[in-house]
Design an enzyme around this catalytic site. Structure first.
Site, PDB file in Angstrom:
ATOM      1  NE  ARG A 109     -47.585 -33.711  41.790  1.00  0.00           N
ATOM      2  CZ  ARG A 109     -48.492 -34.467  42.809  1.00  0.00           C
ATOM      3  NH1 ARG A 109     -49.113 -35.607  43.037  1.00  0.00           N
ATOM      4  NH2 ARG A 109     -49.462 -33.033  43.252  1.00  0.00           N
ATOM      5  CE  LYS A 176     -41.235  -3.715  57.777  1.00  0.00           C
ATOM      6  NZ  LYS A 176     -41.452  -5.269  57.441  1.00  0.00           N
ATOM      7  CD  GLU A 204     -42.713  -2.555  61.033  1.00  0.00           C
ATOM      8  OE1 GLU A 204     -42.857  -3.148  60.627  1.00  0.00           O
ATOM      9  OE2 GLU A 204     -41.950  -1.402  61.557  1.00  0.00           O
ATOM     10  CG  ASP A 225     -45.117  -3.959  63.256  1.00  0.00           C
ATOM     11  OD1 ASP A 225     -46.238  -5.382  63.037  1.00  0.00           O
ATOM     12  OD2 ASP A 225     -44.025  -4.211  63.859  1.00  0.00           O
TER      13      ASP A 225
END
Length: 288
Positions: A109, A176, A204, A225
């Site tokens: 697994r 940002k 950004e 963005d």
């Protein structure tokens, strides 16, 4: 002895040991048990099996799967039949193994989970890479990774044909909107990063009027963005190759081609690691 596989920042032996310990209910060698295999399978029984793909997949993670089997049976015989990064059709045999049955079924697994997850990421990544072929744009991953699995997940995106963005918070500054809000302005934020001696400064921007202040302050890379392709095209023209440009935000398989055709240098897609489904890969007993 583990498989000869190495990734910077990743301890394969520790990963295998902790994963198996999680499944066995205790540290390896200290009471962890697979009660099913111990009670059902004779200690002397051997297992021969084949790991195969039920989907068409881009392969990633087989050396790690091999390490799981070897951790519990160092004498296991393993033949890996394909290479990392290969694109294979459904029904392809990926690995053959022969070893102690209890060990193979205990490790099964953990080995499959790893290969299914990483191959799923690689497969989704390859579909995005194929969509932008010929545009010149380069696909990037993001930091949207499962905690503890970043190095592996970013390895899988490379197997799918992408390049890695930042590995973490340490290898580049990414300024940002919240950083800018606290610092006071783009100029102040970028200036502080430069004063700290940071070489890579990604900024950004979500408006075209932020581009010139960012470049003037010393940004080395612009993240554009949530811009439409039309706005992106204008932004790329305005930047004029002074710094690399990257499109980001809500980009999907059905929209990425239009984004790439705007002329951006890079496109980052969080869903590569955040949303990739597991590949359908199994391990089946075979009679010798």
């Amino acid at each position: 002895m583990t498989a000869p596989f190495s990734l910077e920042g990743f301890d394969l032996d520790a990963f295998v040991a902790s994963t198996l310990a999680e499944d066995l209910g205790g540290p390896l060698g200290d009471g962890g048990r697979d009660v099913t295999s111990e009670s059902v399978i004779p200690a002397s029984a051997l297992f021969t099996g084949v790991m195969d793909s039920r989907d068409a997949v881009t392969v990633a993670g087989l050396p790690i799967a091999e390490a799981f089997f070897r951790a519990l049976d160092p004498d296991v015989k393993i033949d890996v039949l394909v290479s990392e990064g290969d694109q294979v059709p459904a029904g392809t045999d990926l690995m053959r193994l022969r070893g102690q049955a209890r060990a193979m079924l205990t490790a099964e697994r953990s080995a499959l989970n790893t290969v299914q997850h990483l191959s799923g990421i690689a497969m989704m990544t390859r579909s995005y890479v194929d969509k932008i072929a010929g545009t010149g744009a380069i696909l990037l991953d993001t930091r949207k990774t499962i905690p503890g699995l970043r190095v592996l997940e970013k390895y899988a995106t490379r197997m799918g044909g992408a390049q890695n963005h930042r590995m973490g918070l340490w290898d580049a500054a990414m300024i940002k909107d919240n950083h800018i809000a606290v610092a006071g302005s783009i100029g102040q934020a970028v200036g502080a990063a430069r004063a700290a001696g940071i070489a890579r400064i990604i900024v950004e921007v979500d408006r075209v009027d932020q581009i010139e202040p960012a470049i003037a302050a010393g940004a080395t890379h612009l993240l554009l963005d949530n811009m439409t392709p039309e706005v992106l095209r204008g932004a790329v023209t305005l930047v004029g190759k002074r710094v690399p440009t990257e499109a980001s935000g809500g980009i999907r398989l059905d929209t990425i081609r239009a984004v790439a055709e705007t002329g951006v240098d890079y496109i980052s897609v969080g869903r590569l690691t955040q949303s990739a489904p597991a590949a359908d890969i199994g391990l089946d007993f075979t009679h010798e």
